[in-house]
Enzyme design. Structure first.
Site, PDB file in Angstrom:
ATOM      1  N   CYS A 175       0.750  -1.415   0.051  1.00 50.63           N
ATOM      2  CA  CYS A 175       0.072  -0.040   0.056  1.00 50.63           C
ATOM      3  C   CYS A 175       0.745   1.270  -0.122  1.00 50.63           C
ATOM      4  CB  CYS A 175      -1.239   0.095   0.957  1.00 50.63           C
ATOM      5  SG  CYS A 175      -0.760  -0.827   2.501  1.00 50.63           S
ATOM      6  N   ARG A 234       7.248 -11.328   4.798  1.00 54.90           N
ATOM      7  CA  ARG A 234       6.911 -11.130   6.208  1.00 54.90           C
ATOM      8  C   ARG A 234       7.714 -12.148   7.181  1.00 54.90           C
ATOM      9  NH1 ARG A 234       0.471 -10.263   5.629  1.00 54.90           N
ATOM     10  NH2 ARG A 234       0.666  -8.314   4.110  1.00 54.90           N
ATOM     11  N   GLN A 292       0.973 -10.982  -3.632  1.00 59.87           N
ATOM     12  CA  GLN A 292      -0.424 -10.888  -3.720  1.00 59.87           C
ATOM     13  C   GLN A 292      -1.019 -10.470  -4.880  1.00 59.87           C
ATOM     14  OE1 GLN A 292      -0.021  -7.805  -0.518  1.00 59.87           O
ATOM     15  NE2 GLN A 292      -1.239  -8.723   0.897  1.00 59.87           N
ATOM     16  N   ASP A 329      -2.727  -7.991  -5.278  1.00 62.77           N
ATOM     17  CA  ASP A 329      -3.086  -6.531  -4.712  1.00 62.77           C
ATOM     18  C   ASP A 329      -3.677  -5.712  -5.353  1.00 62.77           C
ATOM     19  OD1 ASP A 329      -3.396  -5.403  -2.455  1.00 62.77           O
ATOM     20  OD2 ASP A 329      -1.158  -4.877  -2.033  1.00 62.77           O
ATOM     21  N   HIS A 358      -5.254  -1.429  -5.061  1.00 65.32           N
ATOM     22  CA  HIS A 358      -5.819  -0.282  -4.013  1.00 65.32           C
ATOM     23  C   HIS A 358      -6.688   0.405  -4.895  1.00 65.32           C
ATOM     24  CE1 HIS A 358      -2.250  -1.721  -1.674  1.00 65.32           C
ATOM     25  NE2 HIS A 358      -3.125  -1.329  -0.889  1.00 65.32           N
ATOM     26  N   LYS A 361     -12.457  -4.383   7.626  1.00 68.75           N
ATOM     27  CA  LYS A 361     -12.345  -5.305   6.393  1.00 68.75           C
ATOM     28  C   LYS A 361     -13.600  -6.266   6.248  1.00 68.75           C
ATOM     29  CE  LYS A 361      -9.344  -8.433   8.715  1.00 68.75           C
ATOM     30  NZ  LYS A 361      -8.083  -9.153   8.427  1.00 68.75           N
ATOM     31  N   HIS A 406      -8.161  -1.301   0.064  1.00 67.23           N
ATOM     32  CA  HIS A 406      -7.163  -2.268  -0.148  1.00 67.23           C
ATOM     33  C   HIS A 406      -8.129  -3.764  -0.420  1.00 67.23           C
ATOM     34  CE1 HIS A 406      -4.103   0.052   2.500  1.00 67.23           C
ATOM     35  NE2 HIS A 406      -5.512   0.581   2.800  1.00 67.23           N
TER      36      HIS A 406
END
Length: 645
Positions: free
Chosen positions: A336, A365, A383, A385, A387, A467, A513
Site C-alpha cells: 500500500c 514477512r 499478492q 493486490d 488499491h 475489512k 485495499h
RNA sequence: GCCGGCUUAGCUCAGCUGGUAGAGCAUCUGAUUUGUAAUCAGAGGGUCGGGGGUUCGAGUCCCUCAGCCGGCACCA
C-alpha cells in the site's frame, strides 16, 4: 400435576417432579431410548432434571444434529475423569465439543505422551461401562470456589470467579468424580457409546492468551456409532492424500529447503501453473478497469513509520542495510505505501477516481516459525493486490463490483462460495473513532448493498480500517483466508494522498485495499487440495502426453506433439520402451488430464486415441488429429477466454 | 514464538532391549516392441538432519542447534 406441551402442539399432564425422561417413557419406550436431552422452554435440559412447572418441551434424539454435540461433550468429561484417575495431581480446565469431536485442556507438570492414549482410552471405556449417572447439582458460588480451591483446582476456581454474579453454578457428578459444567448431559455415561478415539496432543494457552500458562490439550473424535467413526477416520486419510505439500512433491511443482525457510522454489511444472493463474487474474483485472503497476522491493523505513506498519509490525519485517549507507531499508511486507507513492505522482483530479491500481506485489514477512505451513503460510509471497482510490460516495459501488468480480473468479476456479467475515476496529489501531465510525458504516452499507451473507467478527480489522475477509477450507477442514477488502480512511491521511475535487479544493481519497486470491502461493495450495491435484485442463501444467504403443509410432507421435504444441497445448511425448499399461498408469498417477495414445493403427490413419483422467474404464475417444486439436484447444481455454470465444 | 512429536537411499518407510544399515518404488544397464493403471533380470546409490557427550562400541542412550509435522498464539 404439570402440563407439558410438545412441539407439535399436543399436551400431556405429568405428576409434579416428572422429568423429560418420564415424558419420553410416557410417549414410547423407543423414544425414551433414543432421547439424549431436552429443550425446556428453550433451555437445554437434562433428561433426568425435573420440570419446574408447566413447560414447552422438545425431546432431542440421536437423529438430531445437537445430539452429537452432547455425546462429544460427555466424552470430554469422561476423558477428564480418566486422566485424573490415571494421573493424580493433574488439574482440569475446560473441555468443549468441537467440530468432529472434543478436546480437554489439562494442567500438569509432566508432559503427556501419545503412548498414554491407550491407557486413557481403556479407562474411559471402563467409566462408560460403569454406566455412571450424570447428576446435576446447583452449588453456592462461594462454596464452589472453596471446594475447587481445596481440591487444588485453581483453574476451575478462577472460572467460577469470572462467571457473572447472577449465574447459577452447576456441577455434574459421574460417580465419585465431578466437574463444573453448565450441562446438559446424557442420563449416564453408558449412553455415550464407544465410538471415540483420542487423536492428538497439543499445547494450548490458558484462555487462548500466549501470556498465560500453557496447558496440555488432548484432542479426541467422537461419534454416535462405529460406522461414523470409521467413516471419519477414512475421511482423514483421504484428506491427507490431497495435502498440497504431498501433491507438490508428487507432481514436481515446488520444494522448500531450510536455507530459504518459508519461501518457495517453484519447479517448471509448478511455475507453469502459477503463471496460468497469474495471467488469468491479469486479464480479469484489465477487463474490470484496473491498471497494473510494479513497485520496489526495498523502501526507506520512513514510509513504514508514516504508515504505522513500523510501529505495529516491526518484529515481522525484514530489513536491509548496506555498509556504504546509513539508512535502513525495509523489504516490503505489503504494497500500500508504494501504491500511494504512485498515486501521489502528478496531481489527481476527482475525474481520475475511482483509480484501481493493481500489482502482483511480491512481499516478505517474518512469520513466526510455528505458523509456517507449506504454501499456505510462507514468508515470501505474491499478492494479487490492488488499491482502489475513490471518494466516499463511490465506496458502495466499488465494494459491490469487487464482490461480483471475486465471486466470478472463485466460480471460474471451481470453488464453493467462500465464507465471509466482517471485522471491525481492533484495539491496536490508528485513526480517530469518528473516522472508524465512518469507515465501518461505509463498508457495512456496501456489504449489505451487495447482498452478502457475512458473519460478524468483532475487533479483528486491520489497524487502519475494517475489512471483509473471504475464507475457504483446505483438505482437512482448516480454514484459510484468501480474499479481502478493507476500507481505509487512515493511510491516505498518513501518507498524504490527495486529489482535487469538483470544488477545486484538496481532498483525501478513500483507499480500498483488496485482493481476490490473496497470496498466490496460498491460493495455489488451496486450489491443489480442492482438486486433489487433478487440475482442470486449463490449469494443468502438462495437459497432454502423447504415449506410443510401439516404437513404430515414434515419428507420428512427434508429429502429433508438434501439431498440438503449435495450437498452444502444453504437450509432451512418452516414447519410452514400456508397455502402454505402464505409461497410462504413470501419467494417470502424475495427474496428467489427457493421454493421447498412438499405435501403429493411429499412425496409419492419422488419428489419436484420447484417454481422459478420472474416466477409468470409460472407452477412449478415437478421432482424427485435427478433431483432437480442435477439441482440446477449446477445452484448454481459460474460463474467461471461453466466454469470449 | 510456545508445547509435543518426527528427521535413516531421489521418494515412501523398516531397523526389538546399543554390536559400524535394509525393503518397495524411482535411477542406471541389458533383454523385451508391447493396445489403455506397474514386463523381466542385473547394477549403482546412505558421513542414519548438524554439533557435542556417555560407552570398548551409538542410527539406537544423553545434551544442544536446525528444519519439518500436529496444535496453540500470531496473521498488515
Amino acid at each position: 400435576m404439570i402440563k407439558v406441551t410438545l412441539p407439535d402442539g399436543s399436551a400431556r399432564e405429568l405428576p409434579q417432579g416428572a422429568t423429560p425422561l418420564d415424558l419420553a417413557n410416557d410417549i414410547s419406550k423407543s423414544l425414551a431410548k433414543a432421547s439424549m436431552f431436552a429443550k425446556v422452554n428453550g433451555e437445554e435440559w437434562d433428561l433426568t432434571r425435573p420440570f419446574e412447572g408447566d413447560s414447552e418441551v422438545a425431546l432431542i434424539t440421536r437423529k438430531d444434529d445437537e445430539a452429537l454435540e452432547i455425546v462429544r461433550h460427555d466424552t470430554a468429561h469422561v476423558l477428564a475423569q480418566a486422566v485424573q484417575d490415571l494421573f493424580p495431581g493433574t488439574q482440569v480446565t475446560i473441555g468443549p465439543a468441537v467440530e468432529d469431536g472434543f478436546y480437554y485442556d489439562f494442567a500438569r507438570e509432566e508432559a503427556f505422551s501419545t503412548e498414554d492414549f491407550e491407557a486413557i482410552e481403556k479407562r474411559m471405556r471402563e467409566i462408560i461401562d460403569a454406566d455412571l449417572p450424570f447428576e446435576r447439582e446447583v452449588w453456592d458460588r462461594n462454596d464452589a470456589i472453596a471446594k475447587f480451591e481445596e481440591m487444588g483446582e485453581a483453574y476451575k476456581a478462577e472460572l467460577i470467579r469470572d462467571l457473572p454474579e447472577d449465574e447459577t453454578i452447576t456441577i455434574y457428578r459421574q460417580g465419585e468424580w465431578f466437574d463444573l459444567c453448565r450441562g446438559p448431559h446424557l442420563p449416564s455415561t453408558g449412553k455415550i457409546g464407544k465410538a471415540f478415539k483420542l487423536m492428538k496432543l497439543a499445547g494450548a494457552y490458558w484462555r487462548g492468551d500466549h501470556r498465560n500458562a500453557q496447558l496440555q490439550r488432548i484432542y479426541g473424535t467422537a461419534w454416535l456409532d462405529d460406522k461414523q467413526l470409521k467413516a471419519h477416520l477414512h475421511r482423514l486419510e483421504e484428506a491427507e492424500k490431497r495435502d498440497h505439500r504431498r501433491l507438490g512433491k508428487q507432481m514436481e511443482l515446488f520444494h522448500f529447503q531450510e536455507e530459504a525457510q518459508g519461501q518457495v522454489f517453484w519447479h517448471p511444472a509448478g511455475w507453469t501453473l502459477y503463471r496460468s493463474v497469474e495471467n488469468y487474474m491479469r486479464r480479469r483485472l484489465e477487463e474490470n478497469g484496473y491498471v497494473e503497476i510494479k513497485t520496489p522491493q526495498l523502501m526507506d523505513r520512513k514510509f513504514w513509520e508514516a504508515s504505522g506498519h513500523w510501529d505495529k509490525y516491526r518484529e515481522n519485517m525484514f530489513i536491509s542495510s548496506i555498509d556504504q549507507e546509513e539508512k535502513i531499508l525495509a523489504v516490503k511486507p505489503m504494497n500500500c505505501p508504494c501504491h500511494v507513492q504512485v498515486f501521489n505522482q502528478g496531481q489527481k483530479s476527482y475525474r481520475d477516481l475511482p483509480l484501481r491500481m493493481a500489482e502482483f506485489g511480491s512481499c516478505h514477512r517474518y512469520e513466526p516459525s510455528g505458523s509456517l505451513h507449506g504454501l499456505m503460510r510462507v514468508r515470501g509471497f505474491v499478492q494479487d493486490d490492488a488499491h482502489i482510490f475513490c471518494t466516499v460516495d463511490q465506496i458502495t459501488d466499488e465494494v459491490t463490483a469487487f464482490c461480483e468480480l471475486l465471486k466470478s473468479v472463485y466460480e471460474d476456479f471451481g470453488f464453493e462460495e467462500p465464507r465471509i467475515k466482517f471485522s471491525d476496529r481492533p484495539d491496536m489501531r490508528v485513526g480517530s473513532d469518528e473516522v472508524w465510525d465512518k469507515a465501518e458504516a461505509a463498508l457495512k452499507a456496501a456489504a449489505e448493498a451487495s447482498g452478502l451473507d457475512y458473519e460478524y467478527n468483532p475487533g479483528d480489522g486491520a489497524f487502519y480500517g475494517p475489512k471483509l475477509d473471504f475464507v475457504v477450507k483446505d483438505a482437512i477442514g482448516r480454514e484459510w483466508q484468501t480474499g479481502t477488502i478493507q476500507c481505509d480512511f487512515n493511510l491516505p491521511e498518513r501518507l498524504d494522498a490527495a486529489y482535487i475535487g469538483e470544488d477545486a479544493d484538496k481532498h483525501r481519497p478513500v483507499m480500498l485495499h483488496r485482493a481476490i486470491l490473496g497470496s498466490l502461493e496460498r491460493f495455489l495450495g488451496v486450489l491443489l487440495e480442492n482438486y486433489a491435484g487433478k487440475l482442470p485442463l486449463w490449469l494443468a501444467p502438462r495437459q497432454v502426453i502423447v504415449a506410443t504403443i510401439t516404437s513404430d509410432a515414434d515419428s507420428y507421435a512427434e508429429e502429433v506433439r508438434s501439431a498440438m504444441a503449435d495450437a498452444g497445448i502444453r504437450v509432451e511425448t512418452d516414447l519410452r520402451n514400456e508397455k502402454i499399461n505402464y505409461k497410462v498408469r504413470e501419467h494417470s498417477v502424475g495427474k496428467v488430464p489427457v493421454i493421447a495414445v498412438v499405435g501403429r493403427k493411429e499412425a496409419e490413419e492419422g488419428k489419436v486415441a484420447l484417454r481422459f483422467l478420472g474416466e477409468q474404464g470409460k472407452t477412449q475417444e478415437i478421432m482424427s488429429l485435427d478433431d483432437a486439436i480442435a477439441l482440446l484447444g477449446e477445452r484448454a481455454l481459460a474460463p474467461d477466454l471461453k466466454r469470449l470465444a
